[in-house]
Scaffold this active site. Structure first.
Site, PDB file in Angstrom:
ATOM      1  N   HIS A  18       0.830  -1.211   0.000  1.00  0.00           N
ATOM      2  CA  HIS A  18       0.000   0.000   0.000  1.00  0.00           C
ATOM      3  C   HIS A  18       0.857   1.251   0.000  1.00  0.00           C
ATOM      4  O   HIS A  18       1.972   1.273   0.529  1.00  0.00           O
ATOM      5  CB  HIS A  18      -0.986   0.001   1.173  1.00  0.00           C
ATOM      6  CG  HIS A  18      -0.367  -0.118   2.528  1.00  0.00           C
ATOM      7  ND1 HIS A  18       0.067   0.967   3.260  1.00  0.00           N
ATOM      8  CD2 HIS A  18      -0.132  -1.201   3.318  1.00  0.00           C
ATOM      9  CE1 HIS A  18       0.536   0.566   4.424  1.00  0.00           C
ATOM     10  NE2 HIS A  18       0.434  -0.752   4.491  1.00  0.00           N
ATOM     11  N   ASP A  50      -0.123   4.347   1.200  1.00  0.00           N
ATOM     12  CA  ASP A  50      -0.394   5.277   2.294  1.00  0.00           C
ATOM     13  C   ASP A  50       0.377   4.913   3.553  1.00  0.00           C
ATOM     14  O   ASP A  50       0.744   3.758   3.769  1.00  0.00           O
ATOM     15  CB  ASP A  50      -1.890   5.343   2.590  1.00  0.00           C
ATOM     16  CG  ASP A  50      -2.497   3.985   2.938  1.00  0.00           C
ATOM     17  OD1 ASP A  50      -2.151   2.990   2.263  1.00  0.00           O
ATOM     18  OD2 ASP A  50      -3.310   3.913   3.883  1.00  0.00           O
ATOM     19  N   ASP A  88       6.498  -0.003   6.961  1.00  0.00           N
ATOM     20  CA  ASP A  88       5.070  -0.187   6.679  1.00  0.00           C
ATOM     21  C   ASP A  88       4.591   0.920   5.734  1.00  0.00           C
ATOM     22  O   ASP A  88       4.189   1.978   6.188  1.00  0.00           O
ATOM     23  CB  ASP A  88       4.300  -0.157   7.996  1.00  0.00           C
ATOM     24  CG  ASP A  88       2.824  -0.447   7.848  1.00  0.00           C
ATOM     25  OD1 ASP A  88       2.416  -0.956   6.787  1.00  0.00           O
ATOM     26  OD2 ASP A  88       2.071  -0.146   8.783  1.00  0.00           O
ATOM     27  N   GLU A 119      -4.951   1.506   2.873  1.00  0.00           N
ATOM     28  CA  GLU A 119      -4.894   0.316   3.725  1.00  0.00           C
ATOM     29  C   GLU A 119      -4.931   0.698   5.194  1.00  0.00           C
ATOM     30  O   GLU A 119      -5.540   0.006   6.007  1.00  0.00           O
ATOM     31  CB  GLU A 119      -3.604  -0.471   3.420  1.00  0.00           C
ATOM     32  CG  GLU A 119      -3.564  -1.861   4.058  1.00  0.00           C
ATOM     33  CD  GLU A 119      -3.037  -1.871   5.498  1.00  0.00           C
ATOM     34  OE1 GLU A 119      -3.218  -2.884   6.179  1.00  0.00           O
ATOM     35  OE2 GLU A 119      -2.448  -0.844   5.942  1.00  0.00           O
ATOM     36  N   GLU A 120      -4.303   1.833   5.511  1.00  0.00           N
ATOM     37  CA  GLU A 120      -4.240   2.253   6.913  1.00  0.00           C
ATOM     38  C   GLU A 120      -5.591   2.740   7.440  1.00  0.00           C
ATOM     39  O   GLU A 120      -5.737   2.972   8.640  1.00  0.00           O
ATOM     40  CB  GLU A 120      -3.171   3.327   7.091  1.00  0.00           C
ATOM     41  CG  GLU A 120      -1.751   2.885   6.763  1.00  0.00           C
ATOM     42  CD  GLU A 120      -1.202   1.839   7.719  1.00  0.00           C
ATOM     43  OE1 GLU A 120      -1.950   1.389   8.604  1.00  0.00           O
ATOM     44  OE2 GLU A 120      -0.032   1.464   7.572  1.00  0.00           O
ATOM     45  N   HIS A 124       4.291   1.907  12.687  1.00  0.00           N
ATOM     46  CA  HIS A 124       3.469   2.980  13.265  1.00  0.00           C
ATOM     47  C   HIS A 124       4.167   3.696  14.424  1.00  0.00           C
ATOM     48  O   HIS A 124       3.541   4.523  15.083  1.00  0.00           O
ATOM     49  CB  HIS A 124       2.108   2.470  13.740  1.00  0.00           C
ATOM     50  CG  HIS A 124       1.215   1.970  12.644  1.00  0.00           C
ATOM     51  ND1 HIS A 124      -0.119   1.703  12.832  1.00  0.00           N
ATOM     52  CD2 HIS A 124       1.458   1.688  11.342  1.00  0.00           C
ATOM     53  CE1 HIS A 124      -0.658   1.274  11.708  1.00  0.00           C
ATOM     54  NE2 HIS A 124       0.296   1.253  10.775  1.00  0.00           N
TER      55      HIS A 124
END
EC number: 3.5.1.14
Length: 399
Positions: free
Chosen positions: A77, A79, A110, A144-145, A371
């Site tokens: 992804h 984002d 990520d 996705e997030e 994150h």
């Protein structure tokens, strides 16, 4: 100037990391332009599907020698989640690389790393004159997030996706701090988010009622039952069960009441629930409904999120894509530990289509900082991941 400043592979990775595709209100145009340039450099076709406005899906395709075979989809992804910039050692969208090779950036783990591992592995294979049997699609999806609803979910239900003829999807996991064992995901827990509202007798806060039941009494019963179940699952986790194999319940919000000396007419409690694939989902739901009934009259259950029971990808002897992946990694003197993902990834939407999917991020020796502040990956481990990904792609596409 460090040696990394002259490394074209690392510089391409850093260029992608510098794109601030961060929530909220992500503008994906810069990502699209970057990916189109990469496709041009690879001499591969690139399609952009915008099934929802401002929610593009980018697919770069390497056609195999037997394109009629089900294809391989390598997904990541575009984002990334927001940052607390003041907590970072270096600006999170500068992609700073230290003298000893650590790349600090939001998305370094990520999940921009996986997207670039896919591209760089294909680049090396093409430069080496390799041809693969199966077609390989490299996809880059939005949001996705935020749960992937406007990204992979809509895309994998579309006619555009069906035409890709996907037979296996490889998605994200997370880096491993081990020097030899990768983490992989073959399934996910089912996300449910509920609100339970309890209505009861109102009146002065100084009163007691002999028969009528207050909202506070009812909600106390509900919270107790949820926390009792939570503690049983927590003990499983304490005793060594992987997080993905236990059902987690967390109380995340309470609301109600108008004034401290007035009995509230209603109180509500919110729970975030992630149901293990080893739990009977119907029995679990009936258990909650039973608690609501036992708490008394005027107790209602409302779902904010009620995902269907998530499927898992089989890891048995007939799972030939998984076995091709595992054999390839073990032939390199490494190994894979596959578990149930404790969170969620876009792979769940693929599995709902009946397509096997494995989350696999081939980066070792790396602290898990998804994150988190100071998310980073070492250049050497990133480049080693490319070598692993090359061999994995060959194995999957020739399976």
């Amino acid at each position: 100037m460090s040696k990394w400043e002259k490394d074209e592979v690392i510089q391409r990775f850093r260029e992608y990391l510098r794109i601030p595709s961060v929530h909220p209100n992500v503008d994906y145009n810069e990502c699209i332009n970057f990916l189109k340039r990469q496709a041009d450099l690879l001499d591969l076709p690139c399609n952009v599907y915008e099934l929802l406005e401002k929610k593009p899906v980018v697919v770069i395709t390497w056609v195999g020698t037997r394109p009629e075979l089900p294809s391989i989809l390598l997904n990541s992804h575009m984002d990334v989640v927001p940052v607390y910039e003041e907590q970072w050692k270096y600006p999170p969208f500068e992609a700073h690389i230290t003298e000893d090779g650590w790349i600090y950036a939001r998305g370094a783990q990520d999940m921009k790393s996986n997207g670039m591992l896919h591209l760089e592995a294909v680049r090396k294979l093409k430069e080496g004159g390799v041809r693969l049997k199966r077609t390989v699609h490299i996809s880059f999806v939005p949001d996705e997030e935020l749960g992937g609803i406007d990204g992979m979910k809509i895309f994998c239900e579309s006619e555009e996706f069906r035409k890709l003829n996907v037979g296996f999807e490889m998605d994200e996991s997370y880096p491993s701090d081990d020097p030899k064992v990768f983490h992989a995901f073959h399934g996910e827990r089912t996300a449910r988010q509920v609100k339970i509202t309890c209505k009861g007798v109102t009146g002065h806060g100084a009163m007691l009622h002999k028969e009528a039941v207050t909202a506070g009494e009812k909600i106390n019963y509900i919270i107790h039952k949820f926390m009792e179940f939570r503690e049983k699952e927590r003990q499983k986790f304490i005793n060594g069960a992987p997080l993905g194999e236990v059902t987690t319940i967390n109380l995340t919000k309470l609301e109600g009441g108008v004034q401290i000396n007035v009995l509230p007419e209603q109180l509500s409690v919110y729970f975030d629930i992630r149901i293990s694939p080893f739990e009977d989902h119907n029995a679990f739901e009936n258990m909650i409904l039973g608690w609501c009934k036992d708490a008394g009259e005027n107790v209602t259950l409302e779902y904010f999120v009620k995902n269907p029971e998530e499927k898992t990808t089989k890891l048995d002897e007939d799972a030939y894509f998984w076995n091709a992946l595992l054999k390839t990694v073990r032939d390199m003197g490494l190994d894979i530990n596959s578990v149930i993902c404790p969170g969620t990834t876009d792979a769940r939407f693929i599995r709902r289509q009946g397509i096997p999917a494995i989350g696999f991020s081939p980066i070792l020796n790396t602290p898990q900082l998804i994150h988190a502040h100071n998310e980073r990956v070492h250049a050497d481990d990133f480049k080693h991941g490319i070598v692993v990904m090359e061999k994995v792609i060959v194995a999957l596409a020739n399976a």
